[in-house]
Design a protein around this motif. Structure first.
Motif, PDB file in Angstrom:
ATOM      1  N   LEU A 180       0.841  -1.188   0.000  1.00 59.99           N
ATOM      2  CA  LEU A 180       0.000   0.000   0.000  1.00 59.99           C
ATOM      3  C   LEU A 180       0.883   1.247   0.000  1.00 59.99           C
ATOM      4  O   LEU A 180       1.518   1.557   1.015  1.00 59.99           O
ATOM      5  CB  LEU A 180      -0.914  -0.010   1.221  1.00 59.99           C
ATOM      6  N   LEU A 181       0.937   1.954  -1.110  1.00 60.40           N
ATOM      7  CA  LEU A 181       1.794   3.135  -1.242  1.00 60.40           C
ATOM      8  C   LEU A 181       0.972   4.393  -0.973  1.00 60.40           C
ATOM      9  O   LEU A 181       0.507   5.053  -1.887  1.00 60.40           O
ATOM     10  CB  LEU A 181       2.399   3.185  -2.646  1.00 60.40           C
ATOM     11  N   PHE A 182       0.801   4.736   0.303  1.00 59.79           N
ATOM     12  CA  PHE A 182       0.039   5.942   0.607  1.00 59.79           C
ATOM     13  C   PHE A 182       0.935   7.159   0.759  1.00 59.79           C
ATOM     14  O   PHE A 182       0.461   8.290   0.749  1.00 59.79           O
ATOM     15  CB  PHE A 182      -0.828   5.746   1.854  1.00 59.79           C
ATOM     16  N   ASN A 183       2.256   6.941   0.898  1.00 57.22           N
ATOM     17  CA  ASN A 183       3.241   8.024   0.913  1.00 57.22           C
ATOM     18  C   ASN A 183       4.277   7.778  -0.166  1.00 57.22           C
ATOM     19  O   ASN A 183       4.541   6.631  -0.545  1.00 57.22           O
ATOM     20  CB  ASN A 183       3.955   8.115   2.258  1.00 57.22           C
ATOM     21  N   ALA A 184       4.884   8.863  -0.651  1.00 59.63           N
ATOM     22  CA  ALA A 184       6.003   8.782  -1.588  1.00 59.63           C
ATOM     23  C   ALA A 184       7.066   9.759  -1.119  1.00 59.63           C
ATOM     24  O   ALA A 184       6.774  10.930  -0.851  1.00 59.63           O
ATOM     25  CB  ALA A 184       5.553   9.140  -3.010  1.00 59.63           C
ATOM     26  N   ARG A 185       8.290   9.300  -0.983  1.00 61.15           N
ATOM     27  CA  ARG A 185       9.378  10.169  -0.545  1.00 61.15           C
ATOM     28  C   ARG A 185       9.732  11.142  -1.658  1.00 61.15           C
ATOM     29  O   ARG A 185      10.067  10.725  -2.779  1.00 61.15           O
ATOM     30  CB  ARG A 185      10.603   9.355  -0.140  1.00 61.15           C
ATOM     31  N   ALA A 186       9.669  12.434  -1.355  1.00 62.28           N
ATOM     32  CA  ALA A 186       9.937  13.454  -2.368  1.00 62.28           C
ATOM     33  C   ALA A 186      11.352  13.347  -2.920  1.00 62.28           C
ATOM     34  O   ALA A 186      11.590  13.640  -4.097  1.00 62.28           O
ATOM     35  CB  ALA A 186       9.712  14.847  -1.772  1.00 62.28           C
ATOM     36  N   GLU A 187      12.279  12.909  -2.086  1.00 58.28           N
ATOM     37  CA  GLU A 187      13.677  12.853  -2.501  1.00 58.28           C
ATOM     38  C   GLU A 187      13.925  11.824  -3.604  1.00 58.28           C
ATOM     39  O   GLU A 187      14.891  11.948  -4.366  1.00 58.28           O
ATOM     40  CB  GLU A 187      14.571  12.528  -1.294  1.00 58.28           C
ATOM     41  N   THR A 188      13.066  10.800  -3.697  1.00 58.86           N
ATOM     42  CA  THR A 188      13.316   9.717  -4.647  1.00 58.86           C
ATOM     43  C   THR A 188      12.153   9.450  -5.599  1.00 58.86           C
ATOM     44  O   THR A 188      12.259   8.586  -6.462  1.00 58.86           O
ATOM     45  CB  THR A 188      13.638   8.414  -3.897  1.00 58.86           C
ATOM     46  N   ALA A 189      11.054  10.193  -5.459  1.00 59.03           N
ATOM     47  CA  ALA A 189       9.853   9.899  -6.260  1.00 59.03           C
ATOM     48  C   ALA A 189      10.097  10.040  -7.754  1.00 59.03           C
ATOM     49  O   ALA A 189       9.494   9.324  -8.559  1.00 59.03           O
ATOM     50  CB  ALA A 189       8.706  10.811  -5.828  1.00 59.03           C
ATOM     51  N   LYS A 195      11.794   6.609  -8.748  1.00 60.84           N
ATOM     52  CA  LYS A 195      11.157   5.333  -8.445  1.00 60.84           C
ATOM     53  C   LYS A 195      10.155   4.929  -9.525  1.00 60.84           C
ATOM     54  O   LYS A 195       9.330   5.738  -9.956  1.00 60.84           O
ATOM     55  CB  LYS A 195      10.439   5.416  -7.093  1.00 60.84           C
ATOM     56  N   ALA A 196      10.195   3.666  -9.901  1.00 62.50           N
ATOM     57  CA  ALA A 196       9.292   3.180 -10.945  1.00 62.50           C
ATOM     58  C   ALA A 196       7.833   3.343 -10.551  1.00 62.50           C
ATOM     59  O   ALA A 196       6.980   3.620 -11.399  1.00 62.50           O
ATOM     60  CB  ALA A 196       9.594   1.719 -11.244  1.00 62.50           C
ATOM     61  N   SER A 197       7.531   3.216  -9.265  1.00 63.17           N
ATOM     62  CA  SER A 197       6.142   3.297  -8.808  1.00 63.17           C
ATOM     63  C   SER A 197       5.556   4.692  -8.968  1.00 63.17           C
ATOM     64  O   SER A 197       4.342   4.838  -9.121  1.00 63.17           O
ATOM     65  CB  SER A 197       6.046   2.876  -7.337  1.00 63.17           C
ATOM     66  N   PHE A 198       6.402   5.724  -8.935  1.00 62.38           N
ATOM     67  CA  PHE A 198       5.906   7.100  -8.927  1.00 62.38           C
ATOM     68  C   PHE A 198       6.354   7.926 -10.134  1.00 62.38           C
ATOM     69  O   PHE A 198       5.882   9.043 -10.323  1.00 62.38           O
ATOM     70  CB  PHE A 198       6.380   7.804  -7.651  1.00 62.38           C
ATOM     71  N   ARG A 199       7.258   7.403 -10.942  1.00 62.16           N
ATOM     72  CA  ARG A 199       7.870   8.202 -12.011  1.00 62.16           C
ATOM     73  C   ARG A 199       6.837   8.769 -12.979  1.00 62.16           C
ATOM     74  O   ARG A 199       6.857   9.957 -13.313  1.00 62.16           O
ATOM     75  CB  ARG A 199       8.882   7.337 -12.772  1.00 62.16           C
ATOM     76  N   ALA A 200       5.907   7.942 -13.428  1.00 61.72           N
ATOM     77  CA  ALA A 200       4.918   8.407 -14.398  1.00 61.72           C
ATOM     78  C   ALA A 200       3.987   9.447 -13.798  1.00 61.72           C
ATOM     79  O   ALA A 200       3.660  10.458 -14.432  1.00 61.72           O
ATOM     80  CB  ALA A 200       4.108   7.227 -14.940  1.00 61.72           C
ATOM     81  N   ALA A 201       3.552   9.218 -12.564  1.00 61.81           N
ATOM     82  CA  ALA A 201       2.660  10.179 -11.910  1.00 61.81           C
ATOM     83  C   ALA A 201       3.367  11.502 -11.658  1.00 61.81           C
ATOM     84  O   ALA A 201       2.761  12.573 -11.777  1.00 61.81           O
ATOM     85  CB  ALA A 201       2.133   9.594 -10.600  1.00 61.81           C
ATOM     86  N   LEU A 256      -1.605  19.571   0.341  1.00 63.74           N
ATOM     87  CA  LEU A 256      -0.534  18.587   0.355  1.00 63.74           C
ATOM     88  C   LEU A 256      -0.226  18.160  -1.077  1.00 63.74           C
ATOM     89  O   LEU A 256      -1.124  18.039  -1.915  1.00 63.74           O
ATOM     90  CB  LEU A 256      -0.935  17.372   1.185  1.00 63.74           C
ATOM     91  N   ALA A 257       1.032  17.950  -1.371  1.00 61.71           N
ATOM     92  CA  ALA A 257       1.440  17.512  -2.706  1.00 61.71           C
ATOM     93  C   ALA A 257       1.056  16.053  -2.902  1.00 61.71           C
ATOM     94  O   ALA A 257       1.413  15.199  -2.082  1.00 61.71           O
ATOM     95  CB  ALA A 257       2.934  17.702  -2.890  1.00 61.71           C
ATOM     96  N   GLY A 258       0.344  15.765  -3.977  1.00 63.73           N
ATOM     97  CA  GLY A 258      -0.105  14.401  -4.227  1.00 63.73           C
ATOM     98  C   GLY A 258       0.213  13.917  -5.623  1.00 63.73           C
ATOM     99  O   GLY A 258       0.532  14.708  -6.526  1.00 63.73           O
ATOM    100  N   LEU A 259       0.136  12.613  -5.791  1.00 65.60           N
ATOM    101  CA  LEU A 259       0.327  11.969  -7.090  1.00 65.60           C
ATOM    102  C   LEU A 259      -0.884  11.094  -7.379  1.00 65.60           C
ATOM    103  O   LEU A 259      -1.422  10.447  -6.472  1.00 65.60           O
ATOM    104  CB  LEU A 259       1.591  11.101  -7.081  1.00 65.60           C
ATOM    105  N   LEU A 260      -1.285  11.057  -8.636  1.00 65.39           N
ATOM    106  CA  LEU A 260      -2.492  10.333  -9.052  1.00 65.39           C
ATOM    107  C   LEU A 260      -2.150   9.266 -10.086  1.00 65.39           C
ATOM    108  O   LEU A 260      -1.386   9.520 -11.022  1.00 65.39           O
ATOM    109  CB  LEU A 260      -3.511  11.320  -9.642  1.00 65.39           C
TER     110      LEU A 260
END
Length: 256
Positions: free
Chosen positions: A78-87, A90-96, A138-142
């Motif tokens: 469950l990825l409810f947070n993403a570290r800003a330093e590595t987002a 990271k493959a999980s957050f790169r596209a968002a 808050l900064a979010g990703l979708l």
């Protein structure tokens, strides 16, 4: 880390603060937890009246991001947070990060101060809110996850960064807070690449938020009333060493 937050503003207050055309129906909620629906603000497709910027829109999404390439959500964390330093990497957050940056309206969030390892003291909960009583963004990703049966689910994560000096005694991390003057730049995924908005993913100013000790009733998602935000005498306040990191220039604690 940001594992619980609240949104208790009226729809009218959210519309005014975020300059949205309208918002999805979202009742006052005092204890929002991962996997629950959260309200998001995104850039719209059509220009706002009298402006060159797109009118902002709103949508609901599940708090807990699922990348599009996931095969079985039951086997994915469950990825409810993403570290800003590595987002960005990271493959999980790169596209968002590149295509679907959003804002998460909040009245504040909860955090837990955990005593040093080895002790028997239980964590102390804190309600962290704007000092001036305003909303925060808050900064979010979708990400929209498409399942094998063709159904789609909007999912989201909240970006976190290192805590500012005022909140570091409570916890070393805090959510990224986007200033209203930077809303357009953060939401503009057409001309602003992730590296162009990296400067926005920083700790909030020390004077923006305050931490109020609250009861451990917030630990249970079954508790959802305004009493969760009532101040209590902390059972386990930060130690002298931890509190020293939160002193302001006058030598006074900015934590409370």
């Amino acid at each position: 880390m940001c594992g619980r937050f609240a949104l208790t503003a009226t729809p009218e207050e959210v519309v005014e603060f975020f300059s949205t055309v309208s918002i999805d129906d979202f009742p006052q909620r005092y204890n929002i937890a991962p996997t629950q629906p959260i309200l998001l603000v995104a850039a719209g497709d059509r220009p706002a009246p009298g402006s060159n910027q797109p009118a902002r829109s709103s949508l609901l999404a599940r708090w807990g991001l699922l990348p599009g390439w996931v095969k079985d959500p039951k086997e994915f964390p469950l990825l409810f947070n993403a570290r800003a330093e590595t987002a960005i990497e990271k493959a999980s957050f790169r596209a968002a990060m590149r295509h679907r940056r959003v804002l998460v309206p909040a009245s504040g969030y909860y955090e837990w101060h955990r005593p040093e390892k080895g002790g028997e003291q239980k964590p102390q909960a804190y309600w962290i809110r704007p000092k001036r009583g305003r909303l925060i963004a808050l900064a979010g990703l979708l990400e929209t996850f498409a399942s094998a049966d063709g159904s789609e689910l909007d999912t989201a994560a909240i970006l976190t960064t290192s805590a500012n000096a005022g909140l570091a005694p409570v916890h070393e991390r805090m959510p990224v807070v986007i200033d209203p003057q930077d809303f357009d730049r953060w939401l503009d995924c057409k001309t602003q690449e992730p590296r162009d908005v990296a400067d926005l993913m920083r700790p909030a100013p020390d004077d923006l938020l305050e931490a109020v000790p609250v009861s451990d009733r917030v630990n249970s998602v079954a508790n959802m009333g305004p009493d969760l935000q009532l101040a209590v005498v902390p059972e386990n306040p930060p130690s002298r060493q931890e509190a020293a990191a939160g002193k302001d220039e006058a030598g006074q604690l900015s934590l409370f």
